[in-house]
Write a protein that holds these residues in place. Structure first.
Motif, PDB file in Angstrom:
ATOM      1  N   UNK A 183       0.825  -1.198   0.000  1.00 52.96           N
ATOM      2  CA  UNK A 183       0.000   0.000   0.000  1.00 52.96           C
ATOM      3  C   UNK A 183       0.866   1.259   0.000  1.00 52.96           C
ATOM      4  N   UNK A 184       1.964   1.237   0.727  1.00 50.89           N
ATOM      5  CA  UNK A 184       2.871   2.388   0.734  1.00 50.89           C
ATOM      6  C   UNK A 184       3.384   2.650  -0.679  1.00 50.89           C
ATOM      7  N   UNK A 185       3.755   1.597  -1.383  1.00 48.27           N
ATOM      8  CA  UNK A 185       4.234   1.727  -2.765  1.00 48.27           C
ATOM      9  C   UNK A 185       3.138   2.259  -3.682  1.00 48.27           C
ATOM     10  N   UNK A 186       1.933   1.704  -3.553  1.00 50.23           N
ATOM     11  CA  UNK A 186       0.808   2.146  -4.393  1.00 50.23           C
ATOM     12  C   UNK A 186       0.456   3.602  -4.090  1.00 50.23           C
ATOM     13  N   UNK A 187       0.484   3.987  -2.808  1.00 51.99           N
ATOM     14  CA  UNK A 187       0.153   5.358  -2.425  1.00 51.99           C
ATOM     15  C   UNK A 187       1.207   6.332  -2.965  1.00 51.99           C
ATOM     16  N   UNK A 188       2.481   5.942  -2.900  1.00 54.39           N
ATOM     17  CA  UNK A 188       3.546   6.792  -3.441  1.00 54.39           C
ATOM     18  C   UNK A 188       3.352   6.997  -4.943  1.00 54.39           C
ATOM     19  N   UNK A 189       2.959   5.934  -5.644  1.00 55.95           N
ATOM     20  CA  UNK A 189       2.704   6.035  -7.090  1.00 55.95           C
ATOM     21  C   UNK A 189       1.526   6.970  -7.355  1.00 55.95           C
ATOM     22  N   UNK A 190       0.453   6.831  -6.569  1.00 48.30           N
ATOM     23  CA  UNK A 190      -0.713   7.690  -6.732  1.00 48.30           C
ATOM     24  C   UNK A 190      -0.335   9.153  -6.486  1.00 48.30           C
ATOM     25  N   UNK A 191       0.406   9.411  -5.413  1.00 48.55           N
ATOM     26  CA  UNK A 191       0.835  10.785  -5.116  1.00 48.55           C
ATOM     27  C   UNK A 191       1.698  11.350  -6.238  1.00 48.55           C
ATOM     28  N   UNK A 192       2.553  10.510  -6.800  1.00 40.11           N
ATOM     29  CA  UNK A 192       3.388  10.960  -7.925  1.00 40.11           C
ATOM     30  C   UNK A 192       2.520  11.327  -9.132  1.00 40.11           C
ATOM     31  N   UNK A 193       1.453  10.567  -9.368  1.00 40.04           N
ATOM     32  CA  UNK A 193       0.532  10.890 -10.457  1.00 40.04           C
ATOM     33  C   UNK A 193      -0.142  12.239 -10.214  1.00 40.04           C
ATOM     34  N   UNK A 194      -0.524  12.502  -8.959  1.00 40.06           N
ATOM     35  CA  UNK A 194      -1.109  13.800  -8.621  1.00 40.06           C
ATOM     36  C   UNK A 194      -0.118  14.932  -8.884  1.00 40.06           C
ATOM     37  N   UNK A 195       1.132  14.725  -8.483  1.00 42.90           N
ATOM     38  CA  UNK A 195       2.174  15.735  -8.707  1.00 42.90           C
ATOM     39  C   UNK A 195       2.400  15.938 -10.195  1.00 42.90           C
ATOM     40  N   UNK A 196       2.530  14.846 -10.937  1.00 41.65           N
ATOM     41  CA  UNK A 196       2.763  14.943 -12.380  1.00 41.65           C
ATOM     42  C   UNK A 196       1.631  15.653 -13.103  1.00 41.65           C
ATOM     43  N   UNK A 197       0.409  15.507 -12.600  1.00 45.35           N
ATOM     44  CA  UNK A 197      -0.748  16.184 -13.192  1.00 45.35           C
ATOM     45  C   UNK A 197      -0.841  17.641 -12.743  1.00 45.35           C
ATOM     46  N   UNK A 198      -0.014  18.029 -11.778  1.00 49.98           N
ATOM     47  CA  UNK A 198      -0.013  19.415 -11.305  1.00 49.98           C
ATOM     48  C   UNK A 198      -1.181  19.771 -10.402  1.00 49.98           C
ATOM     49  N   UNK A 199      -1.793  18.764  -9.748  1.00 53.18           N
ATOM     50  CA  UNK A 199      -2.970  19.052  -8.930  1.00 53.18           C
ATOM     51  C   UNK A 199      -2.714  18.932  -7.422  1.00 53.18           C
ATOM     52  N   UNK A 200      -1.597  18.341  -7.016  1.00 53.94           N
ATOM     53  CA  UNK A 200      -1.342  18.134  -5.594  1.00 53.94           C
ATOM     54  C   UNK A 200      -0.739  19.377  -4.958  1.00 53.94           C
ATOM     55  N   UNK A 201      -1.383  19.857  -3.901  1.00 55.55           N
ATOM     56  CA  UNK A 201      -0.879  20.995  -3.135  1.00 55.55           C
ATOM     57  C   UNK A 201      -0.233  20.533  -1.831  1.00 55.55           C
ATOM     58  N   UNK A 218      -7.705   6.191  -5.536  1.00 59.97           N
ATOM     59  CA  UNK A 218      -6.902   6.000  -4.325  1.00 59.97           C
ATOM     60  C   UNK A 218      -6.754   4.501  -4.047  1.00 59.97           C
ATOM     61  N   UNK A 219      -5.534   4.041  -3.860  1.00 58.49           N
ATOM     62  CA  UNK A 219      -5.355   2.621  -3.551  1.00 58.49           C
ATOM     63  C   UNK A 219      -5.754   2.306  -2.110  1.00 58.49           C
ATOM     64  N   UNK A 220      -6.114   1.055  -1.867  1.00 61.36           N
ATOM     65  CA  UNK A 220      -6.355   0.599  -0.498  1.00 61.36           C
ATOM     66  C   UNK A 220      -5.910  -0.852  -0.381  1.00 61.36           C
ATOM     67  N   UNK A 221      -5.817  -1.308   0.852  1.00 66.08           N
ATOM     68  CA  UNK A 221      -5.390  -2.687   1.107  1.00 66.08           C
ATOM     69  C   UNK A 221      -6.352  -3.663   0.417  1.00 66.08           C
ATOM     70  N   UNK A 222      -5.849  -4.800  -0.060  1.00 67.65           N
ATOM     71  CA  UNK A 222      -6.751  -5.812  -0.617  1.00 67.65           C
ATOM     72  C   UNK A 222      -7.805  -6.191   0.423  1.00 67.65           C
ATOM     73  N   UNK A 223      -9.062  -6.119   0.039  1.00 65.57           N
ATOM     74  CA  UNK A 223     -10.149  -6.433   0.954  1.00 65.57           C
ATOM     75  C   UNK A 223     -10.442  -5.334   1.956  1.00 65.57           C
ATOM     76  N   UNK A 224      -9.648  -4.265   1.915  1.00 64.47           N
ATOM     77  CA  UNK A 224      -9.833  -3.165   2.853  1.00 64.47           C
ATOM     78  C   UNK A 224     -10.985  -2.274   2.440  1.00 64.47           C
TER      79      UNK A 224
END
Length: 142
Positions: A23-41, A97-103
């Motif tokens: 999940x940490x890896x998936x969340x880091x990837x998601x955050x990077x996508x937000x940054x790359x899209x220019x939407x994360x503050x 947003x990613x979440x734990x399997x079954x979470x």
């Protein structure tokens, strides 16, 4: 438009248990996508409520209550602050947003007030003062 995206706490986050490595890896990837899209503050996780306090404001009185706090479903585990064109765009991002399997869990999205929302109370002088404060904050973060 800016949106505050609030990740609700659960028993695991309130216990101070870290998410899985996956999940940490998936969340880091998601955050990077937000940054790359220019939407994360901003984006941060929050420590459990047992490490925090609440300050009760009542007139001139201030009362400090130590955590933990009982109602986990009312607590936050983290947040994103994003800047997108609409609520629909915010929803589209948060559906990814990613979440734990079954979470499961809740993520709340709320618009952030803008200066224009306070018109006519927000005079040009107040707008200028607000811009100066935001510039100072940005400079301090560099």
């Amino acid at each position: 438009m800016r949106f505050m995206v609030m990740v609700k706490a659960d028993t695991q986050s309130e216990a101070g248990l870290p998410p899985s490595a996956e999940l940490v890896t998936a969340m880091a990837k998601f955050n990077e996508e937000l940054v790359n899209a220019g939407v994360l503050l901003a984006a941060e996780g929050l420590k459990p409520s047992s490490t925090g306090v609440r300050v009760r404001l009542a007139g001139e009185s201030r009362t400090v209550v130590d955590g933990p706090f009982a109602e986990t479903k009312e607590l936050l585990a983290g947040f994103w602050l994003i800047d997108v064109k609409s609520m629909d765009d915010a929803i589209a991002w948060i559906k990814r947003v990613p979440c734990e399997p079954g979470g499961e869990g809740d993520v709340e999205i709320r618009p952030v007030f803008e200066a224009a929302d306070f018109a006519p109370e927000m005079t040009e002088e107040r707008r200028a003062a607000e811009r100066l404060l935001r510039d100072r904050v940005a400079a301090q973060q560099r």
